[in-house]
Design a protein around this motif. Structure first.
Motif, PDB file in Angstrom:
ATOM      1  N   THR A  60       0.840  -1.203   0.000  1.00  0.00           N
ATOM      2  CA  THR A  60       0.000   0.000   0.000  1.00  0.00           C
ATOM      3  C   THR A  60       0.878   1.259   0.000  1.00  0.00           C
ATOM      4  O   THR A  60       0.395   2.356  -0.279  1.00  0.00           O
ATOM      5  CB  THR A  60      -0.923   0.024   1.241  1.00  0.00           C
ATOM      6  N   PHE A  61       2.162   1.094   0.341  1.00  0.00           N
ATOM      7  CA  PHE A  61       3.110   2.220   0.342  1.00  0.00           C
ATOM      8  C   PHE A  61       4.046   2.183  -0.872  1.00  0.00           C
ATOM      9  O   PHE A  61       5.056   2.873  -0.906  1.00  0.00           O
ATOM     10  CB  PHE A  61       3.944   2.194   1.634  1.00  0.00           C
ATOM     11  N   GLY A  62       3.685   1.352  -1.829  1.00  0.00           N
ATOM     12  CA  GLY A  62       4.494   1.279  -3.043  1.00  0.00           C
ATOM     13  C   GLY A  62       4.904  -0.148  -3.351  1.00  0.00           C
ATOM     14  O   GLY A  62       4.821  -1.038  -2.483  1.00  0.00           O
ATOM     15  N   ALA A  63       5.291  -0.385  -4.573  1.00  0.00           N
ATOM     16  CA  ALA A  63       5.710  -1.731  -4.981  1.00  0.00           C
ATOM     17  C   ALA A  63       6.956  -2.146  -4.214  1.00  0.00           C
ATOM     18  O   ALA A  63       7.840  -1.326  -3.940  1.00  0.00           O
ATOM     19  CB  ALA A  63       5.985  -1.770  -6.477  1.00  0.00           C
ATOM     20  N   LEU A  64       7.009  -3.405  -3.842  1.00  0.00           N
ATOM     21  CA  LEU A  64       8.184  -3.931  -3.166  1.00  0.00           C
ATOM     22  C   LEU A  64       9.322  -4.099  -4.180  1.00  0.00           C
ATOM     23  O   LEU A  64       9.149  -4.759  -5.209  1.00  0.00           O
ATOM     24  CB  LEU A  64       7.872  -5.279  -2.509  1.00  0.00           C
ATOM     25  N   ALA A  65      10.428  -3.502  -3.867  1.00  0.00           N
ATOM     26  CA  ALA A  65      11.587  -3.608  -4.761  1.00  0.00           C
ATOM     27  C   ALA A  65      12.408  -4.823  -4.340  1.00  0.00           C
ATOM     28  O   ALA A  65      12.851  -4.922  -3.195  1.00  0.00           O
ATOM     29  CB  ALA A  65      12.430  -2.343  -4.674  1.00  0.00           C
ATOM     30  N   ARG A  66      12.581  -5.739  -5.270  1.00  0.00           N
ATOM     31  CA  ARG A  66      13.300  -6.979  -4.970  1.00  0.00           C
ATOM     32  C   ARG A  66      14.420  -7.156  -5.990  1.00  0.00           C
ATOM     33  O   ARG A  66      14.190  -7.063  -7.195  1.00  0.00           O
ATOM     34  CB  ARG A  66      12.336  -8.166  -5.023  1.00  0.00           C
ATOM     35  N   TYR A  67      15.623  -7.409  -5.502  1.00  0.00           N
ATOM     36  CA  TYR A  67      16.787  -7.517  -6.370  1.00  0.00           C
ATOM     37  C   TYR A  67      17.599  -8.749  -6.017  1.00  0.00           C
ATOM     38  O   TYR A  67      17.580  -9.222  -4.884  1.00  0.00           O
ATOM     39  CB  TYR A  67      17.681  -6.268  -6.261  1.00  0.00           C
ATOM     40  N   TRP A  86      14.493  -4.224  -0.874  1.00  0.00           N
ATOM     41  CA  TRP A  86      14.949  -2.874  -0.551  1.00  0.00           C
ATOM     42  C   TRP A  86      13.698  -2.040  -0.301  1.00  0.00           C
ATOM     43  O   TRP A  86      12.909  -1.794  -1.205  1.00  0.00           O
ATOM     44  CB  TRP A  86      15.776  -2.293  -1.692  1.00  0.00           C
ATOM     45  N   LEU A  87      13.510  -1.629   0.955  1.00  0.00           N
ATOM     46  CA  LEU A  87      12.269  -0.998   1.391  1.00  0.00           C
ATOM     47  C   LEU A  87      12.380   0.524   1.383  1.00  0.00           C
ATOM     48  O   LEU A  87      13.411   1.089   1.774  1.00  0.00           O
ATOM     49  CB  LEU A  87      11.922  -1.474   2.799  1.00  0.00           C
ATOM     50  N   ASN A  88      11.266   1.158   0.968  1.00  0.00           N
ATOM     51  CA  ASN A  88      11.237   2.615   1.060  1.00  0.00           C
ATOM     52  C   ASN A  88      10.964   3.020   2.501  1.00  0.00           C
ATOM     53  O   ASN A  88      10.843   2.164   3.403  1.00  0.00           O
ATOM     54  CB  ASN A  88      10.221   3.218   0.086  1.00  0.00           C
ATOM     55  N   GLU A  89      10.871   4.310   2.750  1.00  0.00           N
ATOM     56  CA  GLU A  89      10.772   4.786   4.130  1.00  0.00           C
ATOM     57  C   GLU A  89       9.560   4.215   4.862  1.00  0.00           C
ATOM     58  O   GLU A  89       9.685   3.676   5.978  1.00  0.00           O
ATOM     59  CB  GLU A  89      10.704   6.318   4.138  1.00  0.00           C
ATOM     60  N   GLU A  90       8.383   4.301   4.265  1.00  0.00           N
ATOM     61  CA  GLU A  90       7.165   3.822   4.919  1.00  0.00           C
ATOM     62  C   GLU A  90       7.214   2.316   5.152  1.00  0.00           C
ATOM     63  O   GLU A  90       6.829   1.813   6.228  1.00  0.00           O
ATOM     64  CB  GLU A  90       5.934   4.183   4.091  1.00  0.00           C
ATOM     65  N   GLN A  91       7.716   1.583   4.136  1.00  0.00           N
ATOM     66  CA  GLN A  91       7.803   0.127   4.270  1.00  0.00           C
ATOM     67  C   GLN A  91       8.789  -0.276   5.357  1.00  0.00           C
ATOM     68  O   GLN A  91       8.540  -1.223   6.130  1.00  0.00           O
ATOM     69  CB  GLN A  91       8.210  -0.489   2.932  1.00  0.00           C
ATOM     70  N   ALA A  92       9.917   0.423   5.441  1.00  0.00           N
ATOM     71  CA  ALA A  92      10.911   0.115   6.463  1.00  0.00           C
ATOM     72  C   ALA A  92      10.347   0.359   7.863  1.00  0.00           C
ATOM     73  O   ALA A  92      10.542  -0.451   8.784  1.00  0.00           O
ATOM     74  CB  ALA A  92      12.169   0.956   6.235  1.00  0.00           C
ATOM     75  N   ILE A  95       7.724  -2.437   8.654  1.00  0.00           N
ATOM     76  CA  ILE A  95       8.283  -3.753   8.954  1.00  0.00           C
ATOM     77  C   ILE A  95       8.962  -3.759  10.314  1.00  0.00           C
ATOM     78  O   ILE A  95       8.966  -4.771  11.034  1.00  0.00           O
ATOM     79  CB  ILE A  95       9.258  -4.213   7.842  1.00  0.00           C
ATOM     80  N   ALA A  96       9.535  -2.591  10.717  1.00  0.00           N
ATOM     81  CA  ALA A  96      10.117  -2.496  12.053  1.00  0.00           C
ATOM     82  C   ALA A  96       9.036  -2.636  13.112  1.00  0.00           C
ATOM     83  O   ALA A  96       9.239  -3.275  14.161  1.00  0.00           O
ATOM     84  CB  ALA A  96      10.856  -1.171  12.213  1.00  0.00           C
ATOM     85  N   THR A  97       7.860  -2.082  12.861  1.00  0.00           N
ATOM     86  CA  THR A  97       6.734  -2.186  13.797  1.00  0.00           C
ATOM     87  C   THR A  97       6.206  -3.612  13.840  1.00  0.00           C
ATOM     88  O   THR A  97       5.955  -4.174  14.920  1.00  0.00           O
ATOM     89  CB  THR A  97       5.613  -1.228  13.381  1.00  0.00           C
ATOM     90  N   MET A 110      15.718   5.561  14.387  1.00  0.00           N
ATOM     91  CA  MET A 110      16.904   5.615  13.526  1.00  0.00           C
ATOM     92  C   MET A 110      16.512   5.758  12.065  1.00  0.00           C
ATOM     93  O   MET A 110      17.111   6.557  11.317  1.00  0.00           O
ATOM     94  CB  MET A 110      17.746   4.351  13.727  1.00  0.00           C
ATOM     95  N   LEU A 111      15.498   5.006  11.632  1.00  0.00           N
ATOM     96  CA  LEU A 111      15.051   5.073  10.239  1.00  0.00           C
ATOM     97  C   LEU A 111      14.511   6.466   9.899  1.00  0.00           C
ATOM     98  O   LEU A 111      14.812   7.019   8.841  1.00  0.00           O
ATOM     99  CB  LEU A 111      13.989   4.011   9.981  1.00  0.00           C
ATOM    100  N   ILE A 112      13.708   7.012  10.810  1.00  0.00           N
ATOM    101  CA  ILE A 112      13.164   8.353  10.576  1.00  0.00           C
ATOM    102  C   ILE A 112      14.303   9.358  10.434  1.00  0.00           C
ATOM    103  O   ILE A 112      14.328  10.188   9.510  1.00  0.00           O
ATOM    104  CB  ILE A 112      12.216   8.767  11.719  1.00  0.00           C
ATOM    105  N   ARG A 113      15.290   9.287  11.356  1.00  0.00           N
ATOM    106  CA  ARG A 113      16.412  10.213  11.314  1.00  0.00           C
ATOM    107  C   ARG A 113      17.205  10.058  10.008  1.00  0.00           C
ATOM    108  O   ARG A 113      17.611  11.055   9.385  1.00  0.00           O
ATOM    109  CB  ARG A 113      17.328   9.952  12.514  1.00  0.00           C
ATOM    110  N   THR A 114      17.396   8.826   9.567  1.00  0.00           N
ATOM    111  CA  THR A 114      18.200   8.572   8.367  1.00  0.00           C
ATOM    112  C   THR A 114      17.493   9.076   7.116  1.00  0.00           C
ATOM    113  O   THR A 114      18.101   9.747   6.263  1.00  0.00           O
ATOM    114  CB  THR A 114      18.492   7.067   8.237  1.00  0.00           C
ATOM    115  N   PHE A 115      16.209   8.757   6.980  1.00  0.00           N
ATOM    116  CA  PHE A 115      15.479   9.193   5.781  1.00  0.00           C
ATOM    117  C   PHE A 115      15.304  10.706   5.759  1.00  0.00           C
ATOM    118  O   PHE A 115      15.352  11.325   4.689  1.00  0.00           O
ATOM    119  CB  PHE A 115      14.121   8.490   5.713  1.00  0.00           C
ATOM    120  N   VAL A 116      15.109  11.317   6.938  1.00  0.00           N
ATOM    121  CA  VAL A 116      14.993  12.775   6.995  1.00  0.00           C
ATOM    122  C   VAL A 116      16.317  13.413   6.571  1.00  0.00           C
ATOM    123  O   VAL A 116      16.334  14.415   5.833  1.00  0.00           O
ATOM    124  CB  VAL A 116      14.594  13.240   8.413  1.00  0.00           C
ATOM    125  N   ALA A 117      17.440  12.831   6.995  1.00  0.00           N
ATOM    126  CA  ALA A 117      18.752  13.354   6.603  1.00  0.00           C
ATOM    127  C   ALA A 117      18.916  13.296   5.091  1.00  0.00           C
ATOM    128  O   ALA A 117      19.472  14.211   4.476  1.00  0.00           O
ATOM    129  CB  ALA A 117      19.849  12.554   7.294  1.00  0.00           C
TER     130      ALA A 117
END
Length: 259
Positions: A60-67, A86-92, A95-97, A110-117
């Motif tokens: 629902t937050f975008g297609a899952l990127a799989r490599y 490889w998860l985008n911000e919302e997906q990451a 999944i942590a939750t 940590m994820l919020i801080r990293t993506f905001v940076a």
């Protein structure tokens, strides 16, 4: 791609080492295994099963990127292909939750801080390569280089061809072959010899070439044909002409037929 130097551990998000973000499909993404490491999962690859079980909600937050990742070789020597997410911000964050790991809240911070940076331009990410764009750029670069190189290559080839024609002898060299190295008082002998050599080459069906030396040009003759001309009366003609030019008394020149 940059990473902070924070140590891994539980507690606040500031105590966790930041995941490395990679730009894929035009947005920053975090690798599943790195998130699993920060969550403290005992079996890191279990996160992929968690992702598969919650695929519908994650998408629902975008297609899952799989490599494809580096293949794994089992103890029995079997090689298994590996696919990683490889998860985008919302997906990451989701999944942590869903992991319910003890330090999930620290990972989310940590994820919020990293993506905001990243959004603020504080992270330098290695962007994925658009091969079509690279191909277009390479074509442009090659076209420019060829445009510069081809004229030079043509000039070199022409120069090589010009150099190849000097593998013969000039009229002056033929005079030297006839024994007239020193030509004092014999001005104009070279053009006279050149005229006869051209005529002889035409009779033999041999090619006479031109050679350039600076701004001047000169005829270049086949060495074998030039020597044949000397043997068939050319040397005698040269000697007769030389004596005539020097004012010496000479007998009338008579060409002796070759036996």
């Amino acid at each position: 791609m940059t990473e902070s130097t924070h140590s891994t551990g539980s507690g606040s998000g500031a105590s966790l080492q930041e995941v490395a973000l990679i730009e894929k499909d035009g947005e920053p993404r975090a690798r599943d295994i790195e998130i699993a490491e920060r969550l403290g999962l005992s079996q890191l690859r279990d996160i992929r099963q968690l992702i598969e079980r919650n695929r519908q909600e994650l998408e629902t937050f975008g297609a899952l990127a799989r490599y494809g990742a580096a293949p794994i070789t089992s103890g029995k020597g079997r090689t298994m292909e590996v696919q990683e997410f490889w998860l985008n911000e919302e997906q990451a964050l989701l999944i942590a939750t869903l992991s319910r790991a003890p330090n999930a809240s620290a990972v989310r911070a940590m994820l919020i801080r990293t993506f905001v940076a990243w959004r603020r331009g504080h992270l330098d990410l290695p962007a994925t390569i658009d091969m079509k764009a690279v191909g277009g750029m390479m074509k442009g670069i090659l076209a420019k280089q060829l445009g510069e190189l081809l004229p030079m290559m043509v000039r070199e080839q022409v120069a090589e061809q010009q150099h190849s024609v000097v593998r013969g002898v000039s009229a002056g060299q033929v005079l030297a072959m006839a024994g007239l190295g020193a030509r004092r008082g014999l001005r104009g002998m070279a053009p006279w010899v050149s005229h006869r050599l051209r005529r002889f080459h035409a009779q033999k069906g041999a090619v006479v070439r031109m050679a350039s030396l600076g701004s001047s040009q000169a005829y270049v003759f086949d060495p074998l044909v030039a020597r044949a001309w000397l043997d068939e009366g050319g040397r005698a003609e040269i000697e007769h002409k030389a004596a005539e030019r020097r004012g010496q008394k000479v007998l009338p020149f008579v060409r002796t037929p070759r036996p």
